[in-house]
Design an enzyme around this catalytic site. Sequence first.
Site, PDB file in Angstrom:
ATOM      1  N   ARG A  96       0.819  -1.239   0.000  1.00  0.00           N
ATOM      2  CA  ARG A  96       0.000   0.000   0.000  1.00  0.00           C
ATOM      3  C   ARG A  96       0.843   1.275   0.000  1.00  0.00           C
ATOM      4  NH1 ARG A  96      -3.207  -2.867   3.563  1.00  0.00           N
ATOM      5  NH2 ARG A  96      -5.012  -3.756   2.490  1.00  0.00           N
ATOM      6  N   LYS A 115       3.000  11.872 -11.074  1.00  0.00           N
ATOM      7  CA  LYS A 115       2.206  10.914 -11.854  1.00  0.00           C
ATOM      8  C   LYS A 115       3.068   9.689 -12.170  1.00  0.00           C
ATOM      9  CE  LYS A 115       0.281  13.391 -15.260  1.00  0.00           C
ATOM     10  NZ  LYS A 115      -0.630  13.504 -16.412  1.00  0.00           N
ATOM     11  N   GLU A 152      10.943  19.179 -24.888  1.00  0.00           N
ATOM     12  CA  GLU A 152      10.097  19.419 -23.704  1.00  0.00           C
ATOM     13  C   GLU A 152      10.577  20.651 -22.932  1.00  0.00           C
ATOM     14  OE1 GLU A 152       7.311  17.741 -22.860  1.00  0.00           O
ATOM     15  OE2 GLU A 152       7.474  15.732 -23.761  1.00  0.00           O
ATOM     16  N   LYS A 193       7.537  23.338 -14.396  1.00  0.00           N
ATOM     17  CA  LYS A 193       6.648  22.206 -14.125  1.00  0.00           C
ATOM     18  C   LYS A 193       6.224  22.219 -12.654  1.00  0.00           C
ATOM     19  CE  LYS A 193       5.230  17.615 -14.728  1.00  0.00           C
ATOM     20  NZ  LYS A 193       5.296  16.312 -15.337  1.00  0.00           N
ATOM     21  N   GLU A 238      -4.280  17.384 -11.125  1.00  0.00           N
ATOM     22  CA  GLU A 238      -4.677  17.535 -12.514  1.00  0.00           C
ATOM     23  C   GLU A 238      -6.169  17.774 -12.692  1.00  0.00           C
ATOM     24  OE1 GLU A 238      -3.574  14.312 -15.195  1.00  0.00           O
ATOM     25  OE2 GLU A 238      -2.727  15.817 -16.541  1.00  0.00           O
ATOM     26  N   ARG A 253      -3.159  22.237 -14.811  1.00  0.00           N
ATOM     27  CA  ARG A 253      -2.087  21.341 -15.253  1.00  0.00           C
ATOM     28  C   ARG A 253      -2.219  20.965 -16.726  1.00  0.00           C
ATOM     29  NH1 ARG A 253       0.233  16.978 -11.010  1.00  0.00           N
ATOM     30  NH2 ARG A 253       1.528  15.744 -12.374  1.00  0.00           N
ATOM     31  N   ASN A 296       0.203  19.992 -21.381  1.00  0.00           N
ATOM     32  CA  ASN A 296      -0.032  19.155 -22.566  1.00  0.00           C
ATOM     33  C   ASN A 296       0.116  19.928 -23.874  1.00  0.00           C
ATOM     34  OD1 ASN A 296      -0.519  16.826 -21.117  1.00  0.00           O
ATOM     35  ND2 ASN A 296      -2.643  17.422 -20.771  1.00  0.00           N
ATOM     36  N   HIS A 311       0.818  18.161 -27.089  1.00  0.00           N
ATOM     37  CA  HIS A 311       0.670  16.724 -26.845  1.00  0.00           C
ATOM     38  C   HIS A 311      -0.551  16.106 -27.525  1.00  0.00           C
ATOM     39  CE1 HIS A 311       3.962  17.247 -24.133  1.00  0.00           C
ATOM     40  NE2 HIS A 311       3.957  15.963 -23.798  1.00  0.00           N
ATOM     41  N   HIS A 349       0.604  13.324 -29.746  1.00  0.00           N
ATOM     42  CA  HIS A 349       0.200  11.945 -29.455  1.00  0.00           C
ATOM     43  C   HIS A 349      -0.320  11.271 -30.722  1.00  0.00           C
ATOM     44  CE1 HIS A 349      -1.541   8.568 -27.321  1.00  0.00           C
ATOM     45  NE2 HIS A 349      -2.669   8.785 -27.959  1.00  0.00           N
ATOM     46  N   HIS A 366       9.148  10.699 -28.498  1.00  0.00           N
ATOM     47  CA  HIS A 366       8.012  11.494 -28.011  1.00  0.00           C
ATOM     48  C   HIS A 366       8.256  13.003 -28.158  1.00  0.00           C
ATOM     49  CE1 HIS A 366       4.895  12.800 -25.225  1.00  0.00           C
ATOM     50  NE2 HIS A 366       5.830  13.433 -24.535  1.00  0.00           N
TER      51      HIS A 366
HETATM   52  N1  LIG Z   1       4.927  10.678 -15.216  1.00  0.00           N
HETATM   53  C1  LIG Z   1       4.965  11.736 -15.990  1.00  0.00           C
HETATM   54  O1  LIG Z   1       4.523  12.812 -15.623  1.00  0.00           O
HETATM   55  C2  LIG Z   1       5.593  11.608 -17.345  1.00  0.00           C
HETATM   56  C3  LIG Z   1       5.840  12.767 -18.101  1.00  0.00           C
HETATM   57  C4  LIG Z   1       6.464  12.621 -19.333  1.00  0.00           C
HETATM   58  C5  LIG Z   1       6.796  11.364 -19.807  1.00  0.00           C
HETATM   59  N2  LIG Z   1       6.539  10.260 -19.051  1.00  0.00           N
HETATM   60  C6  LIG Z   1       6.893   8.917 -19.519  1.00  0.00           C
HETATM   61  O2  LIG Z   1       8.294   8.849 -19.686  1.00  0.00           O
HETATM   62  C7  LIG Z   1       8.587   7.821 -20.628  1.00  0.00           C
HETATM   63  C8  LIG Z   1       9.676   8.296 -21.551  1.00  0.00           C
HETATM   64  O3  LIG Z   1      10.826   8.568 -20.785  1.00  0.00           O
HETATM   65  P1  LIG Z   1      12.268   8.659 -21.446  1.00  0.00           P
HETATM   66  O4  LIG Z   1      12.215   9.500 -22.649  1.00  0.00           O
HETATM   67  O5  LIG Z   1      13.191   9.043 -20.366  1.00  0.00           O
HETATM   68  O6  LIG Z   1      12.510   7.191 -21.995  1.00  0.00           O
HETATM   69  P2  LIG Z   1      13.220   5.882 -21.396  1.00  0.00           P
HETATM   70  O7  LIG Z   1      13.045   5.766 -19.937  1.00  0.00           O
HETATM   71  O8  LIG Z   1      12.751   4.750 -22.226  1.00  0.00           O
HETATM   72  O9  LIG Z   1      14.753   6.151 -21.689  1.00  0.00           O
HETATM   73  C9  LIG Z   1      15.186   6.230 -23.023  1.00  0.00           C
HETATM   74  C10 LIG Z   1      16.352   5.285 -23.312  1.00  0.00           C
HETATM   75  O10 LIG Z   1      17.528   5.859 -22.788  1.00  0.00           O
HETATM   76  C11 LIG Z   1      18.217   4.920 -21.966  1.00  0.00           C
HETATM   77  N3  LIG Z   1      18.874   5.724 -20.937  1.00  0.00           N
HETATM   78  C12 LIG Z   1      18.304   6.345 -19.902  1.00  0.00           C
HETATM   79  N4  LIG Z   1      19.200   7.097 -19.256  1.00  0.00           N
HETATM   80  C13 LIG Z   1      20.373   6.933 -19.889  1.00  0.00           C
HETATM   81  C14 LIG Z   1      21.677   7.478 -19.697  1.00  0.00           C
HETATM   82  N5  LIG Z   1      21.936   8.375 -18.741  1.00  0.00           N
HETATM   83  N6  LIG Z   1      22.658   7.070 -20.545  1.00  0.00           N
HETATM   84  C15 LIG Z   1      22.394   6.196 -21.547  1.00  0.00           C
HETATM   85  N7  LIG Z   1      21.178   5.676 -21.793  1.00  0.00           N
HETATM   86  C16 LIG Z   1      20.176   6.056 -20.966  1.00  0.00           C
HETATM   87  C17 LIG Z   1      17.157   3.993 -21.475  1.00  0.00           C
HETATM   88  O11 LIG Z   1      17.700   2.730 -21.146  1.00  0.00           O
HETATM   89  C18 LIG Z   1      16.222   3.923 -22.678  1.00  0.00           C
HETATM   90  O12 LIG Z   1      16.693   2.972 -23.589  1.00  0.00           O
HETATM   91  C19 LIG Z   1       7.289   7.490 -21.327  1.00  0.00           C
HETATM   92  O13 LIG Z   1       6.843   6.222 -20.896  1.00  0.00           O
HETATM   93  C20 LIG Z   1       6.340   8.581 -20.867  1.00  0.00           C
HETATM   94  O14 LIG Z   1       5.003   8.137 -20.786  1.00  0.00           O
HETATM   95  C21 LIG Z   1       5.946  10.373 -17.836  1.00  0.00           C
HETATM   96 ZN   LIG Z   2       5.708  14.917 -23.090  1.00  0.00          ZN
END
Ligand SMILES: NC(=O)c1ccc[n+]([C@@H]2O[C@H](COP(=O)([O-])OP(=O)(O)OC[C@H]3O[C@@H](n4cnc5c(N)ncnc54)[C@H](O)[C@@H]3O)[C@@H](O)[C@H]2O)c1
Ligand SMILES: [Zn+2]
Length: 364
Positions: free
Chosen positions: A121, A143, A185, A220, A230, A234, A238, A241, A245, A257
């Site tokens: 939990r 989130k 971003e 942010k 949200e 908030r 987007n 987005h 998307h 992305h």
């Molecule tokens: N929770 C939220 O508010 C929120 C906001 C935006 C995005 N997201 C989520 O984030 C995700 C995308 O995140 P991302 O772009 O970081 O992708 P990711 O976590 O897949 O990382 C991208 C790639 O880079 C590699 N990597 C990470 N750090 C590294 C480093 N320092 N050196 C070498 N390689 C490295 C990872 O292994 C992966 O292959 C999506 O799932 C999206 O939905 C969440």
């Molecule tokens: Zn985004």
Amino acid sequence: MEKIPVEIPDSNYNVLLGDGLLDELGQHMQRCSLSGRAAIISDETVAGLYGECAVNSLTEAGFEPTLVTFPAGEEYKNLDTVRQLYHALLDARLDRGSAVVALGGGVVGDTAGFVAATFLRGVPLVQVPTTLLAMVDASVGGKVGVDLPQGKNLVGAFKQPALIVADVTTLETLPERQFRAGLAEVIKAGVIGDPTLFDHLAREGRDPLVWVIRRAIELKRDVVQEDPFESGRRAVLNLGHTFGHAIEVLNEYRLPHGFAVGVGMIIAARVAGELGMADPGLETRIADTLKQYDLPIRHNEASPGRIWNAMGTDKKRKAGVRRYVLPRAIGDVVVTSDVRRDVVLRALKETYEPQGTDPARSES
Ligand SMILES: NC(=O)c1ccc[n+]([C@@H]2O[C@H](COP(=O)([O-])OP(=O)(O)OC[C@H]3O[C@@H](n4cnc5c(N)ncnc54)[C@H](O)[C@@H]3O)[C@@H](O)[C@H]2O)c1
Ligand SMILES: [Zn+2]
């Protein structure tokens, strides 16, 4: 080291930002009254680069860390991974006071964050973002969640971390394409509410990087503080987005992305221009800045109708109404549903260019 306080009802915490912070992770966790067993959850790529450093830092600070990994990639951000992680945490004999440390990009942050929100939990969460996107966006705001076969982020929770530690040094190993996607971003943050940041990126470049990241985190943070769950404001986050998307879906997620979000911002600016809401030249200013960082400004989907339909599957639609985040000026965006379909379709048509998002170029 920079310290950015986040104040959310019932959970105040800091974002620590700087060079070489991973070595000090254990100490900083200790200062947050964490102790005992801890699970460092990471993907295999990041664990290979930084797992040992994180484990050593925790051990030196008196923690009993266990490193738990899953394969890298969005396709592993799912409930199967979550179940395997629960088992690993039980094997490591974590208790309600033990921390989960999410070491990696947004995929790790969202997945490990969801595990921390639900295991026993809820156990304390420490976010250690290692991608630019995770530093400025995913790790901040609470989130967390995973994907279902039907769509992205369909299962989740709000889980504020106890601490965020962003070690900018880790970005040195981040593939260039991932870095650029994160910069989109950061540019978005400028357009939403920080003209100083936007002008800096447009005129001076991305350095000093710590300052740039700090401004994006603060933007942010400010929006999230105003609307932690949200319910309104908030939505401005987007920007780009809704269109982005749809472009991602039509490119079958081959496009990073951030690239899609950049193109989405251009479309939003075009719509705002058509409606007479935006400053003249706003679209050009955003496009010029994206181009400067080798980010695409056009989409490659010839049929506006297909994008329109793909936008209809965006879960951020509220009560069946399409909502748009539109920029009026740099630092000033509005959320509105009052946009006619033909205006959107025209903007989509005018921002089309075959190979516009140029995935070939971005294979590097
Ligand atoms: N929770 C939220 O508010 C929120 C906001 C935006 C995005 N997201 C989520 O984030 C995700 C995308 O995140 P991302 O772009 O970081 O992708 P990711 O976590 O897949 O990382 C991208 C790639 O880079 C590699 N990597 C990470 N750090 C590294 C480093 N320092 N050196 C070498 N390689 C490295 C990872 O292994 C992966 O292959 C999506 O799932 C999206 O939905 C969440
Ligand atoms: Zn985004």
